[in-house]
Design a protein around this motif. Structure first.
Motif, PDB file in Angstrom:
ATOM      1  N   VAL A   1       0.836  -1.201   0.000  1.00  0.00           N
ATOM      2  CA  VAL A   1       0.000   0.000   0.000  1.00  0.00           C
ATOM      3  C   VAL A   1       0.871   1.251   0.000  1.00  0.00           C
ATOM      4  O   VAL A   1       0.622   2.209  -0.747  1.00  0.00           O
ATOM      5  N   THR A   2       1.919   1.252   0.824  1.00  0.00           N
ATOM      6  CA  THR A   2       2.824   2.408   0.891  1.00  0.00           C
ATOM      7  C   THR A   2       3.437   2.704  -0.468  1.00  0.00           C
ATOM      8  O   THR A   2       3.448   3.851  -0.936  1.00  0.00           O
ATOM      9  N   VAL A   3       3.974   1.666  -1.108  1.00  0.00           N
ATOM     10  CA  VAL A   3       4.632   1.857  -2.405  1.00  0.00           C
ATOM     11  C   VAL A   3       3.616   2.276  -3.462  1.00  0.00           C
ATOM     12  O   VAL A   3       3.884   3.155  -4.287  1.00  0.00           O
ATOM     13  N   ALA A   4       2.420   1.671  -3.432  1.00  0.00           N
ATOM     14  CA  ALA A   4       1.403   2.010  -4.425  1.00  0.00           C
ATOM     15  C   ALA A   4       0.974   3.467  -4.301  1.00  0.00           C
ATOM     16  O   ALA A   4       0.851   4.186  -5.303  1.00  0.00           O
ATOM     17  N   VAL A   5       0.738   3.918  -3.072  1.00  0.00           N
ATOM     18  CA  VAL A   5       0.354   5.319  -2.873  1.00  0.00           C
ATOM     19  C   VAL A   5       1.479   6.244  -3.312  1.00  0.00           C
ATOM     20  O   VAL A   5       1.253   7.279  -3.961  1.00  0.00           O
ATOM     21  N   SER A   6       2.715   5.869  -2.966  1.00  0.00           N
ATOM     22  CA  SER A   6       3.860   6.685  -3.376  1.00  0.00           C
ATOM     23  C   SER A   6       3.938   6.800  -4.894  1.00  0.00           C
ATOM     24  O   SER A   6       4.093   7.903  -5.447  1.00  0.00           O
ATOM     25  N   PHE A   7       3.816   5.665  -5.575  1.00  0.00           N
ATOM     26  CA  PHE A   7       3.869   5.686  -7.037  1.00  0.00           C
ATOM     27  C   PHE A   7       2.704   6.483  -7.628  1.00  0.00           C
ATOM     28  O   PHE A   7       2.880   7.254  -8.572  1.00  0.00           O
ATOM     29  N   ALA A   8       1.503   6.293  -7.061  1.00  0.00           N
ATOM     30  CA  ALA A   8       0.328   6.972  -7.612  1.00  0.00           C
ATOM     31  C   ALA A   8       0.488   8.480  -7.563  1.00  0.00           C
ATOM     32  O   ALA A   8       0.243   9.187  -8.560  1.00  0.00           O
ATOM     33  N   PHE A   9       0.937   8.998  -6.437  1.00  0.00           N
ATOM     34  CA  PHE A   9       1.076  10.451  -6.332  1.00  0.00           C
ATOM     35  C   PHE A   9       2.351  10.954  -6.993  1.00  0.00           C
ATOM     36  O   PHE A   9       2.418  12.126  -7.404  1.00  0.00           O
ATOM     37  N   THR A  10       3.359  10.083  -7.140  1.00  0.00           N
ATOM     38  CA  THR A  10       4.513  10.461  -7.941  1.00  0.00           C
ATOM     39  C   THR A  10       4.102  10.670  -9.393  1.00  0.00           C
ATOM     40  O   THR A  10       4.537  11.621 -10.054  1.00  0.00           O
ATOM     41  N   VAL A  11       3.244   9.785  -9.895  1.00  0.00           N
ATOM     42  CA  VAL A  11       2.732   9.933 -11.257  1.00  0.00           C
ATOM     43  C   VAL A  11       1.984  11.254 -11.400  1.00  0.00           C
ATOM     44  O   VAL A  11       2.185  12.013 -12.361  1.00  0.00           O
ATOM     45  N   VAL A  12       1.108  11.543 -10.431  1.00  0.00           N
ATOM     46  CA  VAL A  12       0.318  12.775 -10.503  1.00  0.00           C
ATOM     47  C   VAL A  12       1.224  13.998 -10.523  1.00  0.00           C
ATOM     48  O   VAL A  12       1.063  14.912 -11.354  1.00  0.00           O
ATOM     49  N   VAL A  13       2.199  14.028  -9.600  1.00  0.00           N
ATOM     50  CA  VAL A  13       3.093  15.189  -9.525  1.00  0.00           C
ATOM     51  C   VAL A  13       3.944  15.304 -10.781  1.00  0.00           C
ATOM     52  O   VAL A  13       4.089  16.387 -11.364  1.00  0.00           O
ATOM     53  N   ALA A  14       4.512  14.173 -11.229  1.00  0.00           N
ATOM     54  CA  ALA A  14       5.371  14.204 -12.408  1.00  0.00           C
ATOM     55  C   ALA A  14       4.602  14.622 -13.653  1.00  0.00           C
ATOM     56  O   ALA A  14       5.096  15.395 -14.480  1.00  0.00           O
ATOM     57  N   GLN A  15       3.382  14.114 -13.791  1.00  0.00           N
ATOM     58  CA  GLN A  15       2.598  14.407 -14.980  1.00  0.00           C
ATOM     59  C   GLN A  15       2.044  15.828 -14.955  1.00  0.00           C
ATOM     60  O   GLN A  15       1.892  16.454 -16.008  1.00  0.00           O
ATOM     61  N   ALA A  16       1.784  16.349 -13.755  1.00  0.00           N
ATOM     62  CA  ALA A  16       1.121  17.651 -13.663  1.00  0.00           C
ATOM     63  C   ALA A  16       2.076  18.817 -13.479  1.00  0.00           C
ATOM     64  O   ALA A  16       1.707  19.962 -13.766  1.00  0.00           O
ATOM     65  N   PHE A  17       3.311  18.570 -13.021  1.00  0.00           N
ATOM     66  CA  PHE A  17       4.154  19.678 -12.583  1.00  0.00           C
ATOM     67  C   PHE A  17       4.410  20.701 -13.670  1.00  0.00           C
ATOM     68  O   PHE A  17       4.253  21.913 -13.464  1.00  0.00           O
ATOM     69  N   LEU A  18       4.821  20.271 -14.848  1.00  0.00           N
ATOM     70  CA  LEU A  18       5.168  21.239 -15.883  1.00  0.00           C
ATOM     71  C   LEU A  18       3.947  22.029 -16.341  1.00  0.00           C
ATOM     72  O   LEU A  18       4.037  23.234 -16.621  1.00  0.00           O
ATOM     73  N   SER A  19       2.798  21.373 -16.412  1.00  0.00           N
ATOM     74  CA  SER A  19       1.578  22.087 -16.755  1.00  0.00           C
ATOM     75  C   SER A  19       1.182  23.057 -15.641  1.00  0.00           C
ATOM     76  O   SER A  19       0.765  24.202 -15.898  1.00  0.00           O
ATOM     77  N   MET A  20       1.311  22.616 -14.380  1.00  0.00           N
ATOM     78  CA  MET A  20       1.015  23.503 -13.250  1.00  0.00           C
ATOM     79  C   MET A  20       1.968  24.686 -13.221  1.00  0.00           C
ATOM     80  O   MET A  20       1.562  25.821 -12.939  1.00  0.00           O
ATOM     81  N   LEU A  21       3.249  24.444 -13.515  1.00  0.00           N
ATOM     82  CA  LEU A  21       4.221  25.532 -13.565  1.00  0.00           C
ATOM     83  C   LEU A  21       3.827  26.555 -14.621  1.00  0.00           C
ATOM     84  O   LEU A  21       3.930  27.767 -14.409  1.00  0.00           O
ATOM     85  N   CYS A  22       3.342  26.070 -15.764  1.00  0.00           N
ATOM     86  CA  CYS A  22       2.925  26.949 -16.853  1.00  0.00           C
ATOM     87  C   CYS A  22       1.718  27.799 -16.443  1.00  0.00           C
ATOM     88  O   CYS A  22       1.679  29.008 -16.723  1.00  0.00           O
ATOM     89  N   HIS A  23       0.748  27.194 -15.764  1.00  0.00           N
ATOM     90  CA  HIS A  23      -0.492  27.900 -15.461  1.00  0.00           C
ATOM     91  C   HIS A  23      -0.450  28.659 -14.133  1.00  0.00           C
ATOM     92  O   HIS A  23      -1.051  29.734 -14.007  1.00  0.00           O
ATOM     93  N   MET A  24       0.250  28.109 -13.137  1.00  0.00           N
ATOM     94  CA  MET A  24       0.271  28.734 -11.819  1.00  0.00           C
ATOM     95  C   MET A  24       1.462  29.659 -11.632  1.00  0.00           C
ATOM     96  O   MET A  24       1.515  30.407 -10.658  1.00  0.00           O
ATOM     97  N   ARG A  25       2.435  29.575 -12.537  1.00  0.00           N
ATOM     98  CA  ARG A  25       3.671  30.351 -12.409  1.00  0.00           C
ATOM     99  C   ARG A  25       4.301  30.052 -11.037  1.00  0.00           C
ATOM    100  O   ARG A  25       4.338  28.928 -10.592  1.00  0.00           O
ATOM    101  N   ALA A  26       4.798  31.057 -10.372  1.00  0.00           N
ATOM    102  CA  ALA A  26       5.473  30.854  -9.084  1.00  0.00           C
ATOM    103  C   ALA A  26       4.523  30.378  -7.998  1.00  0.00           C
ATOM    104  O   ALA A  26       4.970  29.861  -6.958  1.00  0.00           O
ATOM    105  N   GLY A  27       3.218  30.500  -8.222  1.00  0.00           N
ATOM    106  CA  GLY A  27       2.255  30.066  -7.228  1.00  0.00           C
ATOM    107  C   GLY A  27       2.338  28.588  -6.906  1.00  0.00           C
ATOM    108  O   GLY A  27       1.891  28.148  -5.841  1.00  0.00           O
ATOM    109  N   ILE A  28       2.943  27.789  -7.794  1.00  0.00           N
ATOM    110  CA  ILE A  28       3.046  26.360  -7.532  1.00  0.00           C
ATOM    111  C   ILE A  28       3.873  26.078  -6.287  1.00  0.00           C
ATOM    112  O   ILE A  28       3.628  25.116  -5.556  1.00  0.00           O
ATOM    113  N   PHE A  29       4.855  26.947  -6.014  1.00  0.00           N
ATOM    114  CA  PHE A  29       5.692  26.728  -4.840  1.00  0.00           C
ATOM    115  C   PHE A  29       4.925  27.027  -3.552  1.00  0.00           C
ATOM    116  O   PHE A  29       5.153  26.394  -2.524  1.00  0.00           O
TER     117      PHE A  29
END
Length: 518
Positions: free
Chosen positions: A431-459
């Motif tokens: 369960v620990t590894v699955a949750v880690s992977f699931a949210f790693t996917v979300v962060v990895a897939q969303a980060f560049l798009s979030m950076l584009c739309h949120m600008r510095a607000g992502i931090f």
């Protein structure tokens, strides 16, 4: 069931002996190659993604934007779902593999999972280094993800079960140290291969994942299985006792520890046979551990660390640094990360898990807020930032990585690996590894798009989560420092909140306040 429980209760005041033997150190170092590969795969992706030859061959749209398309904002130049798919495909594969790996780890042992993980790593490194199109690149990452699904399931459990109780934190934090060493190696290799004439250095970067993979695969053939796993598999107790004697050192009395392992196994095995995952999800006695198995890896990902780790060179190029300079800066932050994890290994069994979690969370929160504030004030849609501000940003990233390296990095793997009873330990780690992977996917897939739309607000977005997770630890995580792994269940019965969930008395019949089902 009653006999097993009495034995567990009788063990609760005992402290097991054991030295740091060469046998256990070499075994754990070999197993730690799984962490090295994890860190290497994290670090290598961000580095090759910032290399012009790699971008030109596989991501020409991104390369064109980086080459000087002023119509595209600084924050959006790397916004490509195909590029993020290259990064996150590793973790999608790891997520899908995790529950198969849980069954293998529980039924066949920790070594079997490490061997399968190493073999998948070798295949992924070979395909990645030989890639001629984007499909081969992503296939290589998928194979590496299969390897991670097995290795991240087995290695933290292996380290936690092999370590002496009084030093379990330091040994288990060796996993995060291995991750840091792997990421640092990736950053150094990327910095060197970027300079190879002909633009094929990225192939070397991807293929060199095969080196630690070969060590893990070969080592898994010769490593001893953990005593806890052997007992769980029903092996002869005399053989387990001899192995435990080798692990803890000649002349050390291992009878109490063996009795504790056998009792912990009997406490679960004596009940109606049910799938470990089903029991973990639906039996009340495991509710605190289940919450931690979900919350800790979730919070570990929403610190924003993987956004920094995956995309540090990309982020540094965003603020106007050149290709070589951004890769060199990533090396510097890698060195800082390894150093802070070494500090964590020295401190965790002295000061405890909660202290490091809280102090590290505060440090990361301050750094994240300052990074966001500087980028909001200084980085606009075109142009870069001044050299002084760029240097300060690199420093703050290093402060942030340091905080993670001695708190949420290693402890995010240590605590889940030590809190589960033996009968659901493999399922809990799954369960620990699955949750880690699931949210790693979300962060990895969303980060560049979030950076584009949120600008510095992502931090500031990540900073808000850092505040929430620090409060969570303060209120809900009990201390497990120095508690033998077979006795950790008692910390929940003594906690101000969790005692209301599981009851304040040891479970003695699998029902009632401490053991009933929902």
């Amino acid at each position: 069931m009653a006999v097993g429980v009495v034995a567990v209760e009788g063990q609760e005041d005992r402290q097991y002996g054991g030295r740091i033997t060469a046998f256990v150190v070499l075994s754990c170092m070999t197993a730690g190659m799984g962490g090295v590969i994890f860190g290497y795969d994290i670090g290598i992706a961000g580095g090759v993604s910032s290399m012009d030859p790699f971008l030109r061959k596989f991501f020409p749209d991104v390369h064109r934007r980086m080459a000087g398309d002023t119509r595209v904002s600084n924050y959006c130049k790397f916004d490509s779902q195909l590029l993020t798919a290259f990064t996150s495909s590793l973790y999608v594969a790891g997520l899908l593999t995790t529950f198969l790996a849980s069954r293998v780890t529980s039924g066949r042992g920790r070594r079997a999972s490490m061997f399968l993980g190493g073999a998948a790593f070798l295949a992924g490194a070979a395909v990645g280094g030989a890639s001629v199109n984007i499909y081969m690149v992503i296939l290589g990452r998928v194979l590496l993800g299969v390897g991670l699904g097995f290795a991240n399931q087995a290695v933290p459990l292996y380290l936690s079960e092999m370590a002496p109780a009084r030093l379990r934190g330091a040994f288990s934090n060796g996993f995060q140290l291995s991750v840091g060493v792997g990421a640092l190696a990736a950053n150094v290799i990327n910095f060197g291969t970027e300079k190879i004439a002909g633009g094929w250095g990225w192939r070397v970067s991807l293929a060199l994942a095969g080196v630690p993979a070969a060590l893990l695969t070969a080592g898994a053939v010769f490593l001893p299985e953990t005593p806890s796993s052997l007992v769980q598999q029903g092996k002869d107790q005399a053989d387990v006792a001899r192995l435990l004697q080798r692990i803890r050192g000649a002349g050390v009395d291992v009878d109490d520890e063996l009795d504790g392992i056998v009792a912990a196994n009997a406490a679960g095995a004596g009940e109606e046979e049910r799938d470990g995952l089903r029991r973990l999800l639906f039996e009340r006695r495991y509710r605190p551990q289940l919450v931690m198995a979900v919350a800790i890896p979730f919070f570990q990902q929403v610190t924003g660390i993987n956004a920094i780790a995956f995309y540090a060179p990309v982020l540094l190029r965003t603020i106007g640094m050149g290709e070589s300079a951004s890769l060199l800066s990533a090396v510097v932050t890698g060195v800082v990360g390894v150093g802070s994890t070494l500090a964590s290994m020295a401190a965790v069994d002295r000061f405890g898990r909660r202290t490091l979690f809280l102090a590290g969370g505060a440090q990361m929160l301050a750094a994240q807020v300052l990074i966001g504030a500087i980028m909001a004030a200084e980085l606009h849609d075109s142009g870069g930032v001044g050299k002084g501000w760029a240097g300060l940003l690199i420093f703050l990233i290093a402060v942030y990585v340091t905080g993670f390296g001695w708190s949420w990095g290693p402890l995010g793997w240590l605590v889940p690996s030590e809190i589960f009873p033996l009968e659901v330990r493999a399922a809990g780690q799954g369960v620990t590894v699955a949750v880690s992977f699931a949210f790693t996917v979300v962060v990895a897939q969303a980060f560049l798009s979030m950076l584009c739309h949120m600008r510095a607000g992502i931090f500031f977005f990540f900073a808000a989560w850092l505040a929430a997770m620090t409060a969570f630890v303060y209120l809900l995580l009990p201390e497990t420092k120095g508690v033998p792994i077979e006795q950790v269940a008692r910390v929940w019965r003594e906690h101000w909140f969790w005692s209301r969930v599981v009851g304040s008395e040891p479970d003695n019949a699998g029902v009632g306040a401490g053991g009933g089902k929902l």
